[in-house]
Write an enzyme that holds these catalytic residues in place. Structure first.
Site, PDB file in Angstrom:
ATOM      1  N   CYS A 188       3.389   8.669   1.092  1.00 26.29           N
ATOM      2  CA  CYS A 188       3.905   7.736   2.094  1.00 26.29           C
ATOM      3  C   CYS A 188       4.193   6.415   1.389  1.00 26.29           C
ATOM      4  O   CYS A 188       3.288   5.750   0.899  1.00 26.29           O
ATOM      5  CB  CYS A 188       2.859   7.583   3.195  1.00 26.29           C
ATOM      6  SG  CYS A 188       3.348   6.437   4.487  1.00 26.29           S
TER       7      CYS A 188
ATOM      8  N   CYS B  47       6.177  -4.559  16.145  1.00 26.83           N
ATOM      9  CA  CYS B  47       5.756  -3.529  17.101  1.00 26.83           C
ATOM     10  C   CYS B  47       4.287  -3.797  17.433  1.00 26.83           C
ATOM     11  O   CYS B  47       3.472  -4.004  16.530  1.00 26.83           O
ATOM     12  CB  CYS B  47       5.956  -2.142  16.505  1.00 26.83           C
ATOM     13  SG  CYS B  47       7.679  -1.888  16.010  1.00 26.83           S
TER      14      CYS B  47
ATOM     15  N   ASN C 104      -3.960   4.843  15.884  1.00 32.99           N
ATOM     16  CA  ASN C 104      -4.955   4.485  14.878  1.00 32.99           C
ATOM     17  C   ASN C 104      -5.309   3.013  15.043  1.00 32.99           C
ATOM     18  O   ASN C 104      -4.444   2.159  14.918  1.00 32.99           O
ATOM     19  CB  ASN C 104      -4.394   4.732  13.471  1.00 32.99           C
ATOM     20  CG  ASN C 104      -4.117   6.207  13.240  1.00 32.99           C
ATOM     21  OD1 ASN C 104      -4.994   7.050  13.432  1.00 32.99           O
ATOM     22  ND2 ASN C 104      -2.892   6.541  12.855  1.00 32.99           N
TER      23      ASN C 104
ATOM     24  N   CYS D 296       1.188  -1.923  15.767  1.00 29.56           N
ATOM     25  CA  CYS D 296       1.256  -1.639  14.329  1.00 29.56           C
ATOM     26  C   CYS D 296       0.658  -2.786  13.515  1.00 29.56           C
ATOM     27  O   CYS D 296       1.034  -3.947  13.707  1.00 29.56           O
ATOM     28  CB  CYS D 296       2.711  -1.413  13.930  1.00 29.56           C
ATOM     29  SG  CYS D 296       2.940  -1.242  12.150  1.00 29.56           S
TER      30      CYS D 296
ATOM     31  N   GLU E 206       0.838  -1.202   0.000  1.00 26.12           N
ATOM     32  CA  GLU E 206       0.000   0.000   0.000  1.00 26.12           C
ATOM     33  C   GLU E 206       0.874   1.253   0.000  1.00 26.12           C
ATOM     34  O   GLU E 206       1.960   1.281   0.573  1.00 26.12           O
ATOM     35  CB  GLU E 206      -0.918  -0.015   1.227  1.00 26.12           C
ATOM     36  CG  GLU E 206      -1.887  -1.189   1.176  1.00 26.12           C
ATOM     37  CD  GLU E 206      -3.011  -1.099   2.198  1.00 26.12           C
ATOM     38  OE1 GLU E 206      -4.169  -1.277   1.794  1.00 26.12           O
ATOM     39  OE2 GLU E 206      -2.749  -0.857   3.394  1.00 26.12           O
TER      40      GLU E 206
ATOM     41  N   CYS F 232       6.724  -6.895   7.393  1.00 25.18           N
ATOM     42  CA  CYS F 232       7.828  -6.351   8.215  1.00 25.18           C
ATOM     43  C   CYS F 232       8.361  -7.469   9.086  1.00 25.18           C
ATOM     44  O   CYS F 232       7.596  -8.302   9.562  1.00 25.18           O
ATOM     45  CB  CYS F 232       7.305  -5.202   9.089  1.00 25.18           C
ATOM     46  SG  CYS F 232       8.612  -4.262   9.909  1.00 25.18           S
TER      47      CYS F 232
ATOM     48  N   GLU G 110      10.366  -1.781   7.350  1.00 28.47           N
ATOM     49  CA  GLU G 110      11.423  -1.032   8.038  1.00 28.47           C
ATOM     50  C   GLU G 110      12.476  -0.669   6.992  1.00 28.47           C
ATOM     51  O   GLU G 110      13.236  -1.546   6.548  1.00 28.47           O
ATOM     52  CB  GLU G 110      11.997  -1.912   9.166  1.00 28.47           C
ATOM     53  CG  GLU G 110      13.294  -1.397   9.770  1.00 28.47           C
ATOM     54  CD  GLU G 110      13.252   0.069  10.171  1.00 28.47           C
ATOM     55  OE1 GLU G 110      12.432   0.447  11.010  1.00 28.47           O
ATOM     56  OE2 GLU G 110      14.063   0.848   9.630  1.00 28.47           O
TER      57      GLU G 110
ATOM     58  N   CYS H  95      -1.281   6.218   9.814  1.00 28.38           N
ATOM     59  CA  CYS H  95      -0.034   5.606  10.300  1.00 28.38           C
ATOM     60  C   CYS H  95      -0.312   4.253  10.941  1.00 28.38           C
ATOM     61  O   CYS H  95      -1.177   4.130  11.799  1.00 28.38           O
ATOM     62  CB  CYS H  95       0.583   6.444  11.409  1.00 28.38           C
ATOM     63  SG  CYS H  95       1.056   8.061  10.922  1.00 28.38           S
TER      64      CYS H  95
HETATM   65  N1  SAH Z   1       9.018   0.846  10.053  1.00 31.75           N
HETATM   66  C1  SAH Z   1       9.285   2.236  10.100  1.00 31.75           C
HETATM   67  C2  SAH Z   1       8.449   2.996   9.109  1.00 31.75           C
HETATM   68  C3  SAH Z   1       6.951   2.961   9.371  1.00 31.75           C
HETATM   69  S1  SAH Z   1       6.496   4.572   9.779  1.00 31.75           S
HETATM   70  C4  SAH Z   1       9.063   2.752  11.495  1.00 31.75           C
HETATM   71  O1  SAH Z   1       8.540   2.003  12.320  1.00 31.75           O
HETATM   72  O2  SAH Z   1       9.463   3.875  11.776  1.00 31.75           O
HETATM   73  C5  SAH Z   1       4.931   4.404  10.447  1.00 31.75           C
HETATM   74  C6  SAH Z   1       4.821   5.178  11.738  1.00 31.75           C
HETATM   75  O3  SAH Z   1       3.514   4.949  12.308  1.00 31.75           O
HETATM   76  C7  SAH Z   1       5.817   4.707  12.759  1.00 31.75           C
HETATM   77  O4  SAH Z   1       6.216   5.761  13.578  1.00 31.75           O
HETATM   78  C8  SAH Z   1       4.998   3.729  13.534  1.00 31.75           C
HETATM   79  O5  SAH Z   1       5.562   3.461  14.782  1.00 31.75           O
HETATM   80  C9  SAH Z   1       3.673   4.435  13.619  1.00 31.75           C
HETATM   81  N2  SAH Z   1       2.549   3.545  13.887  1.00 31.75           N
HETATM   82  C10 SAH Z   1       2.496   2.210  13.740  1.00 31.75           C
HETATM   83  N3  SAH Z   1       1.273   1.745  14.094  1.00 31.75           N
HETATM   84  C11 SAH Z   1       0.549   2.811  14.469  1.00 31.75           C
HETATM   85  C12 SAH Z   1      -0.806   2.976  14.899  1.00 31.75           C
HETATM   86  N4  SAH Z   1      -1.612   1.940  14.977  1.00 31.75           N
HETATM   87  N5  SAH Z   1      -1.231   4.215  15.191  1.00 31.75           N
HETATM   88  C13 SAH Z   1      -0.401   5.278  15.057  1.00 31.75           C
HETATM   89  N6  SAH Z   1       0.881   5.192  14.631  1.00 31.75           N
HETATM   90  C14 SAH Z   1       1.350   3.969  14.344  1.00 31.75           C
HETATM   91 FE1  SF4 Z   2       7.527  -2.585  11.208  1.00 32.15          FE
HETATM   92 FE2  SF4 Z   2       7.525   0.088  11.640  1.00 32.15          FE
HETATM   93 FE3  SF4 Z   2       5.297  -1.361  12.012  1.00 32.15          FE
HETATM   94 FE4  SF4 Z   2       7.334  -1.618  13.701  1.00 32.15          FE
HETATM   95  S1  SF4 Z   2       6.103   0.253  13.370  1.00 32.15           S
HETATM   96  S2  SF4 Z   2       6.145  -3.293  12.814  1.00 32.15           S
HETATM   97  S3  SF4 Z   2       9.079  -1.395  12.319  1.00 32.15           S
HETATM   98  S4  SF4 Z   2       6.356  -1.039  10.088  1.00 32.15           S
END
Ligand code: SAH
Ligand code: SF4
Length: 402
Positions: free
Chosen positions: A134, A145, A337, A148, A121, A141, A207, A380
């Site tokens: 974006c 986390c 989110n 996420c 996406e 991944c 990542e 995000c």
């Molecule tokens: N993998 C990289 C790039 C993804 S950026 C990273 O983790 O930085 C996406 C951003 O959204 C990151 O800061 C991630 O931590 C954040 N994110 C992930 N899940 C989320 C959620 N459910 N609500 C808000 N932010 C979230």
């Molecule tokens: Fe991967 Fe970034 Fe999501 Fe963590 S926040 S699982 S590093 S995409």
């Protein structure tokens, strides 16, 4: 009321598989010139043709060699036999009630055409004076986390530099950023005659620093002055904290850095962002302090997701300010989110305000990010695709069938 428009877009230029031809998107100019020399052109002509091809691909958005009118017809035909300028297939395009657009893109595997295609996406966030794309770097991944959605999809594979740029080129095409194309009429783009896509953030699926070489190549091409020509100050790479690649990112790519911080204590960050067990806070912040090119005009963005009752207390806010005191930093508070079966809820708005107040009083301006595209799971951390990792046996069988 949120309104959801779902657009199937079967007419998109679909070149899933290179069919033995060499893909030009994602190759730097020297590689293109080298490939032309290998096909019999002299060095000097190869360099000139590589520059012309580059201009057609990145400035004009060409996908068809026949359109390249400054190249002799015979050579155009020969190029079309050996090379391809691919675009991802658009599986779907959705527009949120707030104008955010999300594409599901499909890519074949040029090196292994018998493997099933993969899907990622890509999201476009239009604002009054800018438009941000974006971009995804991986299918799924490796990291998990806990807040996420992408983290619930196992890594299928890294995207190539061409596939990373393919997202940018396809989005520019759809949004009318190439000469001669109109703007879309079904959703907003920034006003004025600036580009629809003025900024890129590597914040989609995956990542980026676990796919460093491809991401580096793609971003150097996206920022090349004689191509797409996006300023490196308008490109941000977000990482969960792959410490050994932070310094090279600054030195070799030179883009803006964002860190997914989300917790100010190691015990909690170990849980939320498990890569913290490998590279804990102190090491991460040290890498930020010495990020090449960091200064007050080029700050590092720290992302902090607001999880109710988990990381959102006043004490957390004060510790956040203390931790970042010696780093030129911006703070981005992201309301959590939700996604299907997510184990957290978003902090209440008065809690977010109280947290933001503490951060504000420490001198950080407007730190709360307004969620965009939540109704179409485009915000995000909400990106995911159906592509599944094949077992080794299924992969071997698919490869053998080729
Ligand atoms: N993998 C990289 C790039 C993804 S950026 C990273 O983790 O930085 C996406 C951003 O959204 C990151 O800061 C991630 O931590 C954040 N994110 C992930 N899940 C989320 C959620 N459910 N609500 C808000 N932010 C979230
Ligand atoms: Fe991967 Fe970034 Fe999501 Fe963590 S926040 S699982 S590093 S995409």
């Amino acid at each position: 009321m949120s309104q959801l428009i779902d657009i199937a877009h079967p007419a998109a230029a679909t070149v899933q598989r290179a069919g033995g031809k060499m893909e030009l998107v994602g190759r730097d100019k020297a590689e293109i010139a080298g490939a032309l020399v290998a096909r019999g052109l002299g060095d000097k002509e190869a360099r000139m043709r590589a520059s012309q091809l580059w201009n057609w691909i990145y400035v004009n958005g060409a996908t068809d060699f026949a359109a390249m009118t400054n190249i002799a017809k015979g050579l155009r035909t020969a190029l079309a036999e050996d090379f391809v300028i691919a675009r991802p297939e658009i599986v779907s395009e959705q527009i949120s009630s707030d104008g955010t657009r999300k594409w599901l893109f499909r890519f074949g595997d040029a090196d292994a055409p018998t493997l099933p295609p993969v899907e990622v996406e890509t999201v476009y966030i239009p604002e009054e004076d800018r438009g941000t794309l974006c971009v995804s770097s991986q299918v799924g991944c490796t990291l998990t986390c806990s807040f996420c959605y992408t983290g619930t999809q196992r890594l299928v594979r890294n995207l190539t530099a061409g596939e990373i740029l393919g997202q940018v080129l396809m989005a520019r095409e759809r949004l009318g950023d190439f000469p001669g194309l109109g703007r879309p009429t079904d959703g907003p783009v920034p006003t004025g005659d600036s580009r629809a896509i003025s900024n890129i953030v590597m914040m989609g699926m995956g990542e980026p620093l676990y796919n460093y070489d491809n991401v580096k190549k793609a971003l150097l091409i996206a920022s090349a002055g004689d191509g797409i020509s996006l300023s490196k100050r308008r490109i941000t790479l977000s990482t969960s904290g792959v410490v050994p690649y932070i310094e090279p990112t600054g030195r070799e790519i030179g883009v803006m850095l964002a860190i997914s911080l989300h917790a100010v204590r190691d015990d909690l960050r170990d849980e939320l962002v498990p890569i913290n067990k490998k590279w804990p806070l102190e090491e991460l912040l040290e890498a930020c302090r010495s990020y090449p090119g960091v200064n007050n005009a080029r700050r590092i963005t720290f992302e902090y997701v607001m999880l109710k009752g988990v990381n959102d207390s006043d004490a957390d806010a004060r510790e956040l300010v203390r931790l970042l005191a010696r780093i030129p930093a911006k703070i981005n508070l992201i309301p959590f989110n939700p996604w299907p079966q997510s184990p957290y809820t978003c902090s209440a708005s008065d809690r977010i305000e109280a947290f933001a107040d503490i951060v504000n009083r420490a001198g950080y301006a407007s730190p709360v990010r307004t969620p965009r595209g939540r109704d179409i799971l485009a915000a995000c951390g909400q990106l995911k695709s159906e592509t599944e990792r094949l077992s080794k046996r299924a992969r071997d069988a698919a490869l053998a069938s080729g």
